[in-house]
Design an enzyme around this catalytic site. Sequence first.
Site, PDB file in Angstrom:
ATOM      1  CG  ASP A  84      40.164  50.019  38.369  1.00 36.68           C
ATOM      2  OD1 ASP A  84      41.169  50.452  37.780  1.00 36.68           O
ATOM      3  OD2 ASP A  84      40.011  50.087  39.602  1.00 36.68           O
ATOM      4  CG  HIS A  85      43.084  47.197  39.602  1.00 36.27           C
ATOM      5  ND1 HIS A  85      44.457  47.152  39.682  1.00 36.27           N
ATOM      6  CD2 HIS A  85      42.694  48.269  40.325  1.00 36.27           C
ATOM      7  CE1 HIS A  85      44.877  48.162  40.433  1.00 36.27           C
ATOM      8  NE2 HIS A  85      43.834  48.857  40.821  1.00 36.27           N
ATOM      9  CG  HIS A 183      44.398  49.135  45.888  1.00 33.45           C
ATOM     10  ND1 HIS A 183      45.590  48.745  45.330  1.00 33.45           N
ATOM     11  CD2 HIS A 183      43.746  49.820  44.920  1.00 33.45           C
ATOM     12  CE1 HIS A 183      45.654  49.166  44.082  1.00 33.45           C
ATOM     13  NE2 HIS A 183      44.548  49.822  43.807  1.00 33.45           N
ATOM     14  N   GLY A 212      44.281  53.815  45.319  1.00 31.47           N
ATOM     15  CA  GLY A 212      44.326  53.766  46.775  1.00 31.47           C
ATOM     16  C   GLY A 212      44.089  55.116  47.430  1.00 31.47           C
ATOM     17  CG  ASN A 233      41.471  54.978  40.155  1.00 34.97           C
ATOM     18  OD1 ASN A 233      41.330  55.942  39.410  1.00 34.97           O
ATOM     19  ND2 ASN A 233      41.775  53.789  39.710  1.00 34.97           N
ATOM     20  CB  VAL A 234      37.510  57.202  45.454  1.00 33.26           C
ATOM     21  CG1 VAL A 234      36.895  57.037  46.843  1.00 33.26           C
ATOM     22  CG2 VAL A 234      38.428  58.417  45.420  1.00 33.26           C
ATOM     23  CB  THR A 236      38.170  51.643  50.629  1.00 32.26           C
ATOM     24  OG1 THR A 236      38.808  50.526  49.991  1.00 32.26           O
ATOM     25  CG2 THR A 236      37.934  51.302  52.082  1.00 32.26           C
TER      26      THR A 236
END
Length: 303
Positions: A84-85, A183, A212, A233-234, A236
């Site tokens: 990811d990222h 995010h 986010g 996407n999860v 936090t």
Amino acid sequence: MPLAATGELLIRAAEARSAVAAFNIITLEHVEAVVTGAEAAGAPVVLQVSENAVKFRYGRLLPLARAATAAAERAGVPVALHLDHVQSDDLLRQAPGAGFGSVMYDASRLPYAENLAATAAAVDWAHTQGLWIEAELGQVAGKDDRPPLDAHAPGARTDPDEARAFVAGTGVDALAVAIGSAHAMTTRTAALDHDLLRRLSTAVPVPLVLHGSSGVPDDGLVATVAGGIAKVNVGTALNMAMTRSIRRFLADHPEAVDSRKYLSVGREAMAREVTRIITVLTRGTPPDRPADCLRLTGGTTPA
């Protein structure tokens, strides 16, 4: 079972107007919690390793990737592995050898034309390796490596016409869109632009991804799936569940020194949150009880 293909999971979800939950993992406890929670929900899941997580692990990709692969192979539900990222081309090129079937290549910090060119080059190489590629257009706020950004600022959100041209020009397999989420949110107060999402869903011929998502309330998540989001996407939310439960345990047990005692509590809390979020996404209605009240007793694949 062997690792699932992220692309197959998303295409299947998009066709069913559903979504696949993708959880960012940092520790072995995250890996085990995500798999346990997905098994309890009876649904497929994506394990995500971000470039920031790789940096945290001394820049080494393989230890966490191999742990995730081992957990996926023993899982009772399909589990995919996603990088990811990614901004580093060197890290991108490590993905196939580390077992990843998909990568989110993130050049969204660049102006549009540069984002398109960098992403197209990444896609050209990645497709020769059999990698499925996600990219981002617009700017989802809250990343550590970016200056502060208002998710509602002019130019932050994804433009449908640009998105159509970007997908055509890059050949990406999925697109992360900026519709008002951010995010690292610790409150579930994100106000999403659902009209924009509907226009993006019409304009873009590949599955759409929401980043986010921890800051989005349950009814907002349900609405995004109905509006065309196929991957949620999860990150936090899991860290909050883990930290909250460990803090509570250590406050109640100040004498505790065995890390297994409090890490197991954190792992269980994350697993409950995974089950809760997957239930919201796949069944279309928020559960009546908060995550701390859900019990991991197994389940069946939602209809």
